[in-house]
Design a protein around this motif. Structure first.
Motif, PDB file in Angstrom:
ATOM      1  N   VAL A 159       0.856  -1.189   0.000  1.00 27.84           N
ATOM      2  CA  VAL A 159       0.000   0.000   0.000  1.00 27.84           C
ATOM      3  C   VAL A 159       0.887   1.233   0.000  1.00 27.84           C
ATOM      4  CG1 VAL A 159      -1.917  -1.118   1.228  1.00 27.84           C
ATOM      5  CG2 VAL A 159      -0.218   0.161   2.524  1.00 27.84           C
ATOM      6  N   GLY A 160       0.353   2.300  -0.537  1.00 26.05           N
ATOM      7  CA  GLY A 160       1.013   3.589  -0.483  1.00 26.05           C
ATOM      8  C   GLY A 160       0.063   4.606   0.104  1.00 26.05           C
ATOM      9  N   PHE A 161       0.514   5.877   0.182  1.00 29.88           N
ATOM     10  CA  PHE A 161      -0.338   6.921   0.746  1.00 29.88           C
ATOM     11  C   PHE A 161      -0.394   8.088  -0.227  1.00 29.88           C
ATOM     12  CE2 PHE A 161      -1.828  10.302   3.474  1.00 29.88           C
ATOM     13  CZ  PHE A 161      -2.720   9.647   4.320  1.00 29.88           C
TER      14      PHE A 161
ATOM     15  N   PHE B  98      -4.813   5.896   1.929  1.00 24.73           N
ATOM     16  CA  PHE B  98      -4.007   4.803   1.402  1.00 24.73           C
ATOM     17  C   PHE B  98      -4.537   4.358   0.036  1.00 24.73           C
ATOM     18  CE2 PHE B  98      -3.612   4.420   6.037  1.00 24.73           C
ATOM     19  CZ  PHE B  98      -2.232   4.291   6.186  1.00 24.73           C
ATOM     20  N   PHE B  99      -3.645   3.809  -0.784  1.00 26.15           N
ATOM     21  CA  PHE B  99      -4.057   3.148  -2.025  1.00 26.15           C
ATOM     22  C   PHE B  99      -3.349   1.803  -2.112  1.00 26.15           C
ATOM     23  CE2 PHE B  99      -0.325   5.677  -3.242  1.00 26.15           C
ATOM     24  CZ  PHE B  99       0.431   4.778  -3.972  1.00 26.15           C
ATOM     25  N   HIS B 100      -3.961   0.879  -2.849  1.00 22.82           N
ATOM     26  CA  HIS B 100      -3.427  -0.475  -2.956  1.00 22.82           C
ATOM     27  C   HIS B 100      -2.365  -0.545  -4.047  1.00 22.82           C
ATOM     28  CE1 HIS B 100      -4.255  -5.061  -3.601  1.00 22.82           C
ATOM     29  NE2 HIS B 100      -3.194  -4.834  -2.865  1.00 22.82           N
ATOM     30  N   ARG B 101      -1.241  -1.148  -3.688  1.00 19.41           N
ATOM     31  CA  ARG B 101      -0.159  -1.403  -4.631  1.00 19.41           C
ATOM     32  C   ARG B 101       0.308  -2.833  -4.384  1.00 19.41           C
ATOM     33  NH1 ARG B 101       3.806   0.813  -2.090  1.00 19.41           N
ATOM     34  NH2 ARG B 101       3.711   2.968  -2.816  1.00 19.41           N
ATOM     35  N   GLU B 102       0.272  -3.685  -5.399  1.00 21.19           N
ATOM     36  CA  GLU B 102       0.531  -5.103  -5.189  1.00 21.19           C
ATOM     37  C   GLU B 102       1.946  -5.481  -5.601  1.00 21.19           C
ATOM     38  OE1 GLU B 102      -0.237  -8.596  -3.581  1.00 21.19           O
ATOM     39  OE2 GLU B 102      -1.667  -6.939  -3.633  1.00 21.19           O
TER      40      GLU B 102
END
Length: 396
Positions: A298-300, A307-311
């Protein structure tokens, strides 16, 4: 722009005589309705992110996911040939990024993610989650401020302080100032000034006394945003800050796994909604998100904010290996070197005993590391060991 940051070293340690640096270009994330491109400078002191918001795309991405590629000269040349009014087709897959323009096409394959970047993603997310919007400049003032920054390399810590409708650099901080260490690190944003709508400036809540702090600078474009996050000092890269260690020590593996399974490429994660849907406490979800951030998952986004999802690949053993202080703390606990007290702990390390105390919401240690850094570089191994031991016996 993001790739150029990855190929730039803003600080070179005095002991570095020569080094062969591999330029690792953007991590690319499809967040259901937008694309994000992220990178770090070679010294890990500058984090850059380009967000292509929904309005800049003709249709939503087909799926969510993340890949990391190396934009070599053919790809950069293809991008440079795209003019303002021209469209381009970008295919982002798990193993490659393919660009098609009127002039031709280029393909870049997935490459290994540098270990320092993984640690840097975690530290930037921790720092960003504690920042506030401090100033917002209109396009004219943004241009004036960015073009006034020094071009020569400087290791000094400057402060951006209000001056009329804009900002100016000062050598001392006031209550409204935002730290700008190594001001020349923002000069790359000049290239985007013709397209800028505004400049947003973020920093942590001012402490007393003021010391070197991280900051973030968001240039707002039409349906896109470019963010530069700067480390507190030119010589300090985000990969070595240690700010994520408190959250790693407090994380619960079951909660982390539950939150991770709940994420499906969301461009904005609401911790309150996740907590309600999973039947968890909101602080536990925040801690889980911080742990996932330490793994690059996750990032911000300060512009949201949220937060946003980063896989990215998540390997607990590899993650522990990236944080030697946490590993040392776990060894102290396993060896029975932590004795909890009413308001802290006594931690035996080597031939010495160190006193860890919790006072007024803060934690202190009698070791040399704490005396030198005062928590600015994350907790020492003794504090981490005490936190691990306290969690194990569920001391409130």
């Amino acid at each position: 722009m993001v790739g150029e940051v990855a190929r730039t070293r803003y600080y070179e340690p005095p002991q570095m005589i020569a080094a062969v640096l591999r330029a690792a270009d953007p991590v690319v994330t499809s967040n259901v309705d937008r694309l994000r491109f992220e990178s770090f400078s070679a010294c890990a002191g500058v984090y850059a992110r380009l967000d292509l918001d929904p309005g800049s795309l003709e249709g939503a991405p087909a799926d969510w996911g993340t890949t990391n590629v190396d934009f070599n000269p053919p790809m950069r040349a293809a991008l440079a040939q795209v003019h303002d009014a021209e469209a381009m087709l970008m295919h982002v897959g798990h193993d490659e990024v393919r660009l098609t323009t009127l002039a031709g096409s280029a393909v870049e394959r997935k490459v290994p993610l540098p270990g320092r970047w993984l640690k840097g993603f975690a530290e930037v997310q921790v720092a960003s989650a504690h920042m506030l919007l401090r100033h917002e400049l209109p396009a004219v003032e943004a241009r004036r401020f960015l073009q006034s920054l020094p071009r020569t390399r400087s290791q000094s810590v400057a402060w951006a302080t209000p001056a009329g409708r804009g900002l100016r650099l000062a050598s001392r901080a006031d209550a409204s100032a935002v730290c700008l260490a190594g001001p020349q690190r923002l000069r790359l944003l000049e290239k985007l000034l013709p397209f800028a709508r505004s400049l947003r400036v973020y920093g942590p809540e001012p402490a007393s006394p003021r010391g070197a702090e991280p900051s973030a600078w968001e240039l707002v474009l039409a349906d896109a945003r470019v963010v530069f996050a700067l480390s507190p000092e030119l010589s300090r890269g985000f990969s070595g800050e240690g700010g994520v260690l408190h959250d790693l020590a407090a994380s619960d593996d079951e909660v982390v796994d539950a939150v991770a399974d709940h994420l499906h490429g969301e461009p904005a994660i609401d911790p309150g909604s996740v907590a309600e849907e999973l039947g968890l406490q909101r602080p536990a979800v925040w801690t889980a998100l911080a742990t996932l951030g330490a793994a690059g998952r996750v990032g911000f986004d300060l512009g949201a904010p949220g937060f946003f999802h980063r896989e990215l690949p998540f390997d607990r053993e590899a993650l522990a290996g990236e944080h030697p202080r946490l590993r040392a703390a776990e060894q102290l606990v396993d060896a029975g070197c932590v004795q909890l007290t009413k308001d802290g702990a006594v931690v035996t390390s080597g031939d010495a005993d160190y006193l860890v105390r919790w006072e007024d919401g803060a934690v202190r240690c009698t070791c040399a590391w704490f005396a030198r850094h005062r928590g600015e570089r994350g907790p020492c191994k003794h504090v981490l060991a005490a936190e691990l031991a306290r969690r194990a016996v569920r001391v409130p």
